[in-house]
Design an enzyme around this catalytic site. Structure first.
Site, PDB file in Angstrom:
ATOM      1  N   GLU A   1       2.619   8.748  -3.158  1.00  0.00           N
ATOM      2  CA  GLU A   1       3.533   8.887  -4.126  1.00  0.00           C
ATOM      3  C   GLU A   1       4.267   7.498  -4.453  1.00  0.00           C
ATOM      4  OE1 GLU A   1       6.916  11.009  -1.850  1.00  0.00           O
ATOM      5  OE2 GLU A   1       8.059  10.517  -3.735  1.00  0.00           O
TER       6      GLU A   1
ATOM      7  N   ARG B   1      -2.782   9.413  11.673  1.00  0.00           N
ATOM      8  CA  ARG B   1      -2.293   8.278  10.818  1.00  0.00           C
ATOM      9  C   ARG B   1      -2.493   6.907  11.612  1.00  0.00           C
ATOM     10  NH1 ARG B   1       1.914   9.759   8.082  1.00  0.00           N
ATOM     11  NH2 ARG B   1       2.769   7.719   7.437  1.00  0.00           N
TER      12      ARG B   1
ATOM     13  N   LYS C   1       7.620   3.854   4.765  1.00  0.00           N
ATOM     14  CA  LYS C   1       8.113   3.314   3.621  1.00  0.00           C
ATOM     15  C   LYS C   1       9.635   2.988   3.574  1.00  0.00           C
ATOM     16  CE  LYS C   1       4.763   5.155   0.551  1.00  0.00           C
ATOM     17  NZ  LYS C   1       4.594   6.401  -0.616  1.00  0.00           N
TER      18      LYS C   1
HETATM   19  P1  ATP Z   1       6.312   9.079   2.624  1.00  0.00           P
HETATM   20  O1  ATP Z   1       7.070   9.084   3.710  1.00  0.00           O
HETATM   21  O2  ATP Z   1       6.705   8.593   1.253  1.00  0.00           O
HETATM   22  O3  ATP Z   1       5.394  10.482   2.507  1.00  0.00           O
HETATM   23  P2  ATP Z   1       3.457   8.150   2.915  1.00  0.00           P
HETATM   24  O4  ATP Z   1       3.294   6.794   3.926  1.00  0.00           O
HETATM   25  O5  ATP Z   1       3.084   9.332   3.693  1.00  0.00           O
HETATM   26  O6  ATP Z   1       5.204   8.059   3.068  1.00  0.00           O
HETATM   27  P3  ATP Z   1       2.179   8.562   0.562  1.00  0.00           P
HETATM   28  O7  ATP Z   1       2.436   7.706  -0.485  1.00  0.00           O
HETATM   29  O8  ATP Z   1       2.489  10.131   0.678  1.00  0.00           O
HETATM   30  O9  ATP Z   1       2.943   7.898   1.581  1.00  0.00           O
HETATM   31  O10 ATP Z   1       0.716   8.333   1.287  1.00  0.00           O
HETATM   32  C1  ATP Z   1      -0.416   8.332   0.431  1.00  0.00           C
HETATM   33  C2  ATP Z   1      -1.548   8.919   1.427  1.00  0.00           C
HETATM   34  O11 ATP Z   1      -1.623   7.764   2.163  1.00  0.00           O
HETATM   35  C3  ATP Z   1      -1.429  10.110   2.264  1.00  0.00           C
HETATM   36  O12 ATP Z   1      -2.321  10.994   1.934  1.00  0.00           O
HETATM   37  C4  ATP Z   1      -1.110   9.703   3.483  1.00  0.00           C
HETATM   38  O13 ATP Z   1      -1.578  10.605   4.527  1.00  0.00           O
HETATM   39  C5  ATP Z   1      -1.823   8.370   3.662  1.00  0.00           C
HETATM   40  N1  ATP Z   1      -1.205   7.776   4.855  1.00  0.00           N
HETATM   41  C6  ATP Z   1       0.202   7.090   4.622  1.00  0.00           C
HETATM   42  N2  ATP Z   1       0.506   6.608   5.536  1.00  0.00           N
HETATM   43  C7  ATP Z   1      -0.587   6.518   6.459  1.00  0.00           C
HETATM   44  C8  ATP Z   1      -1.162   5.674   7.794  1.00  0.00           C
HETATM   45  N3  ATP Z   1      -0.333   4.946   8.486  1.00  0.00           N
HETATM   46  N4  ATP Z   1      -2.248   6.097   8.103  1.00  0.00           N
HETATM   47  C9  ATP Z   1      -3.275   6.494   7.472  1.00  0.00           C
HETATM   48  N5  ATP Z   1      -2.886   7.100   6.263  1.00  0.00           N
HETATM   49  C10 ATP Z   1      -1.651   7.139   5.674  1.00  0.00           C
END
Ligand code: ATP
Ligand code: MG
Length: 565
Positions: free
Chosen positions: A45, A270, A280
């Site tokens: 996002e 994650r 974020k």
């Molecule tokens: P938000 O809280 O805004 O949803 P987010 O960290 O999930 O934050 P996204 O932009 O939705 O942000 O993440 C993009 C992709 O990265 C998603 O598929 C998410 O699952 C993956 N991702 C985010 N954080 C992690 C993490 N700590 N470890 C592994 N994958 C991650």
């Protein structure tokens, strides 16, 4: 390491074991599912900069595509115009490329599908699977029930299809105020899975979108957009983090009711790292409240922060490889990441001499005007890196730590009466010290050198226990050095009071550092090892116009040493 266990597959011992996601993909290929095709995606996002957790997901998704001759889409999940921005879109592109991955023009946006999603919504309304609800957001929340109690049905749930169609088109046409109505899926208010309790698909919101402008005044929820976006792109394996496991039944329900291509969602744990924050929301707070100097502050776990800190794409990919993927939430110690960058930089970083906290040394028996250019190897790990010369003269700087007037036991560095070798140069002996008359501190150390002991000479002579680094005073380059430490004092951020755990000493700026003259030519992107001190890289923004160097990482894990006592 106990917390970096990888769930391993049953591959032959010679081959690298498969992780559980690769096992699923291989089984699907063998079964001829999706005609053997593999299509993944990385779906950020655009509401913040990417961090090391995202890097894990990027390596995983692009890695699967590469290993199984598929491709990986970059899809911006831009369903929330209020928090998103093109600044983030640009940074995300740059960071993925820098990590070494290429989406080959397959760049998509959930907002590209807004029209198709509205067509799908009409399809669900027509089939009696969605309704326009007049409850407010707050009323919807209150009627959702809890984990132990079912929700209550909306009084608008049984609106006739025609009325729903008319109201939905009026919502689209901007005939109602923001928040006045929603479109909801009609699933099951008593479902044990709260995600299936008539979730909202559209909300009315007059907000300008960074791509669609003011075309829309209704926006799809993430849960309504995500699965269909995957389906439209014919994603075969939709890899995401564990918190979406409970959303999978909803995504599957939409796909089934619409009768469209079904991407297989696979969840993994994650990445959580010690001594830092990764949400974020928290990273944005650090930036907005100026706790750090922007998203690319070298203390941030963001990709751009790590890049500026001197991490290489190779080291981050090695880290992703090493931690593997699993279904179990774990905390990875940040030292695992630091070890990966040490391992990579050890192979590539050019060795140089620099002194962070200088102490003047005068070699009494060395001629005043004489300068020798001494040979120094650029990288003992890489003979192809060659050698250079460093100037040697009568007055030098050494590290304050490398001299003790009264030496503790087993101190093999410089001390009155004792000998030490100067790296690439001579053995010197301390004969006297000059003290500052007001402070009483040692201001200058006087030594003699033994001309028979020059490094590399046939009879370079006696062995001494200690070797220290130095810089010729007359030739030294004045540089600023920034030392970084952990962002948090505690391994875990904890709850709302996480900012109480910020490390006040996460940045120290050293101004009077001295470096060998060859560093005057360095540019951003160069990688150095300051001998005995750590890995460093040039940075921008020097005060006083001096070159600036960031310490990427120390040579050894100094925290591990502290913990052992
Ligand atoms: P938000 O809280 O805004 O949803 P987010 O960290 O999930 O934050 P996204 O932009 O939705 O942000 O993440 C993009 C992709 O990265 C998603 O598929 C998410 O699952 C993956 N991702 C985010 N954080 C992690 C993490 N700590 N470890 C592994 N994958 C991650
Ligand atoms: Mg997310």
């Amino acid at each position: 390491m106990a917390d970096s266990t990888q769930e391993q597959g049953g591959a032959s011992p010679a081959a690298k074991p498969l992780n559980f996601i690769q096992e699923i993909v291989e089984a699907d290929i063998q079964a001829g599912k999706n005609a053997g095709a593999v299509q993944t995606r990385f779906p950020p996002e655009p509401n913040g900069y990417l961090h090391i957790g995202h890097a894990k997901s990027i390596c995983l998704n692009f890695g699967i595509a590469r290993d199984y001759h598929g491709s990986c889409n970059l899809r911006f999940d831009d369903t929330n115009p209020v928090k998103e921005d093109v600044e983030y879109v640009d940074s995300i592109r740059e960071d993925i490329r820098w990590l070494g991955f290429d989406w080959g023009g397959r760049e998509f946006y959930a907002s590209d599908y807004f029209h198709q999603l509205a067509v799908y919504a009409v399809q669900l309304i027509t089939a009696g699977h969605a309704f326009v609800c007049d409850l407010t957001a707050e009323e919807i929340r209150q009627s959702r029930g809890t984990l132990t109690e079912p929700g209550t049905e909306s009084p608008y749930r049984d609106r006739p299809v025609d009325e729903n169609l008319t109201l939905f088109s009026q919502m689209r046409a901007g005939e109602f105020p923001d928040g006045a109505r929603t479109l909801r899926a009609k699933i099951d208010m008593a479902s044990p899975n709260i995600n299936l309790r008539d979730p909202v698909m559209y909300r009315i919101l007059r907000a300008e979108h960074h791509r669609t402008g003011n075309t829309w005044c209704i926006y799809p929820t993430y849960d309504w957009a995500h699965g269909q976006s995957d389906s439209i792109e014919r994603i075969t394996h939709s890899v995401c983090t564990l918190e979406f496991e409970d959303h999978r039944p909803l995504y599957d329900w939409y796909i089934r009711e619409l009768g469209i291509h079904h991407p297989q969602q696979i969840e993994f744990a994650r990445l959580n790292l010690t001594y830092t924050v990764m949400s974020k929301r928290k990273l944005l707070q650090l930036v907005e409240e100026k706790v750090v100097n922007g998203w690319d502050d070298p203390r941030m776990p963001t990709i751009c922060g790590l890049r500026r800190r001197g991490f290489t794409p190779e080291s981050i990919r090695l880290f992703a490889e090493r931690i593997g993927v699993s279904k179990r939430e774990t905390m990875i110690d940040v030292s695992t990441l630091e070890d990966c960058v040490r391992e990579d930089l050890n192979k590539r970083a050019r060795r140089v001499l620099a002194v962070l906290r200088p102490l003047k040394v005068v070699i009494d028996n060395y001629p005043e005007e004489k300068v020798e250019d001494l040979d120094a190897v650029n990288n003992p790990e890489d003979p192809s890196a060659g050698s250079r010369t460093v100037p040697f003269s009568r007055e030098l700087y050494i590290e304050q730590d490398d001299f003790r007037e009264i030496a503790p036991p087993k101190y093999f560095r410089l001390t009155p009466g004792a000998e030490v070798r100067l790296r690439y140069a001579y053995i010197i002996k301390c004969v006297s010290v000059v003290k500052d008359s007001s402070s009483g501190e040692v201001a200058e150390v006087h030594c003699t050198y033994d001309p028979e002991t020059r490094s590399g000479m046939a009879n370079s002579g006696r062995k001494v226990k200690g070797t220290i680094h130095w810089v010729s005073a007359r030739h030294a380059l004045d540089v600023e050095v920034r030392l970084y430490d952990r962002l948090l004092l505690a391994a875990e951020a904890g709850g709302d009071d996480w900012k109480d755990r910020l490390n006040p000493d996460s940045l120290s700026v050293l101004n009077g550092c001295k470096a060998e003259p060859s560093l005057a030519q360095s540019t951003i992107g160069d990688l150095f090892q300051f001998e005995r001190l750590g890995y460093f890289c040039p940075d921008r923004d020097g005060s006083n116009g001096r070159p600036v160097f960031n310490r990427t990482v120390t040579l050894r894990d100094t925290w591990a040493k502290l913990q052992k006592g």
